[in-house]
Enzyme design. Structure first.
Site, short mmCIF file in Angstrom:
data_model
loop_
_atom_site.label_atom_id
_atom_site.label_comp_id
_atom_site.label_asym_id
_atom_site.label_seq_id
_atom_site.Cartn_x
_atom_site.Cartn_y
_atom_site.Cartn_z
N CYS B 14 37.12 32.93 17.86
CA CYS B 14 36.88 34.24 18.45
C CYS B 14 35.42 34.64 18.28
CB CYS B 14 37.78 35.27 17.78
SG CYS B 14 37.49 36.97 18.25
N PRO B 15 34.74 35.17 19.26
CA PRO B 15 35.23 35.56 20.59
C PRO B 15 34.97 34.51 21.67
CG PRO B 15 33.06 36.46 20.29
CD PRO B 15 33.34 35.60 19.08
#
Lengths: 131, 75
Positions: B14-15
């Site tokens: 993430c992200p």
């Protein structure tokens, strides 16, 4: 209608940087219009040199290994990605004056503004966050 | 399922899977299908939410030995 996300970054550690830039890039990748107001220690997050080596919180140095293992992008990479996605960076003029910093001390592409600059953006925001 | 575009986001956290999916989707035409592979466990919920918020259709989602595969039709 485009969603708008307004973020205040007021702390300068590496945990803070991930909180701010992950949310900002995720919001921008979801087509939100995003601006971050960097104030006080938060200015570290976009400082040309400081942003390359932000500190872990005291006593949490062992998490450095966790960051490596999780293959988390480096902060300069996230900064570049946020800017590519159109995230606006606003550095707080007053804090810069207090700390003796100039616009050239920061990564390219930022703007410098005061509280009202941010508030003008934030008053129409759907999401407002402070880190 | 046959996809028009393919994104390998394996090993990214993430992200990145969301950002790369967004960028890959920009290249696609409306109605085309993007296949995304990721090992990010958070992406399971995230990509579902991302597709919904962007008006895309999540056609299929499978898991095989820790690799999540998504087929998303561009809306």
């Amino acid at each position: 209608m485009t969603n708008r996300t307004a973020i205040i970054a007021s702390n300068g550690g590496i945990f803070d940087a991930y909180k701010v830039f992950n949310i900002a890039t995720a919001a921008a990748a979801s087509e939100h219009e995003v601006a971050i107001f960097f104030t006080f220690e938060g200015l570290n997050l976009i400082h040309r040199e400081a942003s390359q080596q932000l500190p872990l919180p005291e006593g949490k140095e062992h998490f450095a290994e966790g960051f490596r293992q999780a293959n988390v992008p480096a902060i300069p990479e996230l900064i570049g990605m946020a800017q590519e996605l159109g995230v606006q960076f606003i550095a707080c003029q007053m804090t810069m004056d207090v700390m003796g910093l100039a616009e050239t001390d920061f990564v390219d592409g930022i703007s410098v503004g005061g509280a009202v600059t941010f508030l003008e953006f934030a008053k129409e925001a759907d999401v407002t966050l402070t880190f | 399922m046959k996809a028009d575009h393919y994104l390998d986001a394996i090993g990214l956290s993430c992200p990145m899977p969301i950002v790369k999916t967004r960028n890959a989707m920009k290249e696609a035409e409306t109605g085309e299908i993007l296949e995304v592979k990721t090992t990010d466990k958070g992406a399971k919920a995230d990509l579902t939410a991302w597709a919904k918020s962007g008006g895309h259709e999540l056609l299929e989602q499978t898991e095989d030995e820790g690799v999540f595969t998504f087929f998303i039709r561009k809306g």
